[in-house]
Motif scaffolding. Structure first.
Motif, short mmCIF file in Angstrom:
data_model
loop_
_atom_site.label_atom_id
_atom_site.label_comp_id
_atom_site.label_asym_id
_atom_site.label_seq_id
_atom_site.Cartn_x
_atom_site.Cartn_y
_atom_site.Cartn_z
N ALA A 248 0.81 -1.22 0.00
CA ALA A 248 0.00 0.00 0.00
C ALA A 248 0.84 1.28 0.00
CB ALA A 248 -0.93 0.00 1.21
N ARG A 249 2.10 1.19 0.47
CA ARG A 249 2.91 2.41 0.50
C ARG A 249 3.24 2.93 -0.91
NH1 ARG A 249 6.61 -1.68 1.58
NH2 ARG A 249 8.60 -1.55 0.47
N ALA A 250 3.12 2.05 -1.90
CA ALA A 250 3.45 2.47 -3.27
C ALA A 250 2.30 2.24 -4.27
CB ALA A 250 4.69 1.73 -3.75
N VAL A 251 1.25 1.60 -3.81
CA VAL A 251 0.14 1.28 -4.73
C VAL A 251 -1.17 1.84 -4.19
CG1 VAL A 251 -1.22 -0.57 -5.77
CG2 VAL A 251 1.26 -0.81 -5.60
N ARG A 252 -1.74 2.76 -4.92
CA ARG A 252 -3.09 3.23 -4.60
C ARG A 252 -4.06 2.44 -5.47
NH1 ARG A 252 0.54 6.25 -3.44
NH2 ARG A 252 0.57 7.96 -1.94
N PRO A 253 -5.27 2.18 -4.96
CA PRO A 253 -6.18 1.32 -5.73
C PRO A 253 -6.43 1.83 -7.15
CG PRO A 253 -7.07 1.77 -3.55
CD PRO A 253 -5.84 2.59 -3.66
#
Lengths: 374, 106
Positions: A248-253
């Motif tokens: 989640a620190r590098a991937v937004r939905p």
């Protein structure tokens, strides 16, 4: 747990591993899609730290490895022309085409240049208006947006002597092809984190549902991989099959909407051949008709190239997770990083290269044990 | 090539109508296009791939990743001389004087 002290946070690694060990009750086969993840796994011996029941299968996510031989041969042909400055990322220099590679083209007098960014190639085109500058546009959803932006800039700034030799590939159709194969053993996927940084996770729920397969978005660092495996195994043991984001620190939905919009403008989806695998429907991008002026395939006549793949190279099976690199007879003998038969042995993300680099001692030991003379 | 590396934005300027930044990757400084993250500010961190910022990253994660990549020699792999690396792997002599790489490094 012989390698665990090398982890960035050995205590956390130990906790994650304990958790995985206590969760697993049955054998599971997980595929890590990305070649970068394969290298982390082999470099840190993660596959050896996991319970025996958890098998990691290496996927087709090395862009250099899956670029078809025909495209490599077209690149070599274009790069050999005297009017051309051929620009590429460094990873492509030693990828074998039919009989030679870009490194050899350069030593034979071709003007081959290595760039860090496609925008560097555009700058070279600007500085050399009397030459044709061609950039070798390969890669997955992480590399396609930079290349799309570069073509867009070439058009906006009116740089006519810049073109792209395009061979972009997309991950979701590859997952679909792997799951649809009759002998498929894959039960879950560790999805490639940076591909999802761009594309988000929107393409995955339908695949997870249709094939009843958990898909966990996973990063590249050792602890990321362990966390990805932990969440995947938890789903498998519970009989679940959802899309989960462990990076989640590098991937937004939603990914990066600006990059997605540029992809849609510059490229169109097309069937694409994957080296060693064959054609996968809708698995690639090509330039859309309005950017055809910047398409190297249209600018240079390179049809009718005869390709010849070495018969003993089994990299296609390695890329599909059907064979581990060291199970190939040519591995470490006929095929080494100095004398590669296929791209998987030269690419910095290739599975064969990972096994060769990090399992050198095991290879030597195995060879000695196999030989009664030594 | 597939590796994306976190970097910190040092300064930003508009060039040819394009938002460009100077970005520090643990000591290696490169030009990076911000068109896909147009609101990224000086001092912030982003994941950068082939000269393009693709997603924001918090400072702590970025620093941890950079430290790890440096330890593993991956920054050298990403930013070192590709001709030398290719030559070394293939057992050949690298071609000398690659003006482009020199220029890109500057």
């Amino acid at each position: 747990m012989k390698y665990i002290d090398e982890f960035q946070d050995p205590e956390l690694a130990r906790r994650l591993l304990d958790d995985i060990h206590s969760t697993v009750t049955r054998p599971w086969a997980l595929m890590e899609v990305c070649g970068g993840q394969t290298h982390t796994i082999i470099r840190h011996g993660i596959d050896q730290l996991l319970p025996e029941q958890v098998e990691l299968i290496h996927g087709p996510g090395c862009p250099v490895c899956v670029t078809p031989l025909e495209v490599i041969d077209k690149a070599l042909e274009i790069a050999s022309r005297p009017e051309v400055i051929f620009c590429s990322f460094g990873d492509m220099l030693r990828v074998p085409g039919t009989g030679r590679d870009l490194f050899q083209v350069r030593s034979e007098g071709g003007d081959v240049r290595v760039v860090y960014s496609p925008l560097d190639a555009l700058r070279i085109a600007r500085q050399n208006p009397d030459r044709e500058v061609v950039f070798f546009g390969i890669g997955f959803e992480t590399t396609a947006p930079p290349n799309a932006m570069t073509v867009h800039q070439a058009r906006r700034l009116g740089i006519p002597n810049f073109s792209l030799l395009v061979s972009h590939v997309r991950v979701p159709p590859a997952i679909e092809a792997i799951m649809s194969a009759p002998n498929c053993r894959v039960q879950a996927f560790l999805a490639a984190g940076h591909v999802c940084s761009v594309m988000g996770v929107g393409e995955y729920p339908e695949l997870a549902e249709r094939f009843r397969v958990p898909i966990v978005v996973t990063g590249f660092e050792p602890l990321d991989i362990l966390e990805g495996v932990r969440r995947t195994v938890l789903q498998l043991e519970r009989g679940e099959h959802t899309v989960d984001n462990a990076y989640a620190r590098a991937v937004r939905p939603e990914g990066n909407p600006a990059a997605q919009a540029m992809l849609e403008d510059v490229f169109e989806v097309t069937d694409r051949a994957w080296r060693g695998i064959g054609v996968i429907p809708d698995s690639g991008w090509r330039l859309s008709p309005k950017y055809r002026d910047h398409d190297a395939e249209y600018r240079f006549s390179v049809d009718g190239i005869q390709t010849r793949e070495p018969a003993e190279c089994r990299s296609g099976e390695v890329l599909q997770g059907m064979l581990k690199p060291h199970e190939c007879e040519a591995f470490g003998t006929v095929c080494t990083p100095r004398t590669p038969l296929g791209a998987t042995m030269v690419s910095s993300e290739g599975a064969c290269a990972a096994y060769y680099l990090y399992r050198r001692l095991d290879i030597t030991t195995a060879a000695r044990e196999a030989s009664p003379v030594v | 090539m597939c590796l994306a590396v976190p970097g910190r934005v040092l300064d930003i300027e508009e060039r040819d109508g394009t938002r460009m930044a100077t970005v520090d990757f643990g000591g290696v400084v490169k030009e990076v296009c911000l068109e896909y993250l147009p609101d990224l500010q000086v001092g912030e961190y982003a994941i950068v791939h082939v000269g393009f910022a693709l997603q924001r990253l918090d400072e702590e994660s970025a620093k941890q990743t950079l430290e790890l990549f440096a330890q593993l020699g991956m920054l050298q792999e990403e930013f070192g001389d590709p001709w030398e690396q290719a030559a070394e792997a293939g057992g050949a002599t690298p071609p000398v004087g690659d003006a482009v790489i020199e220029e890109v490094r500057k």
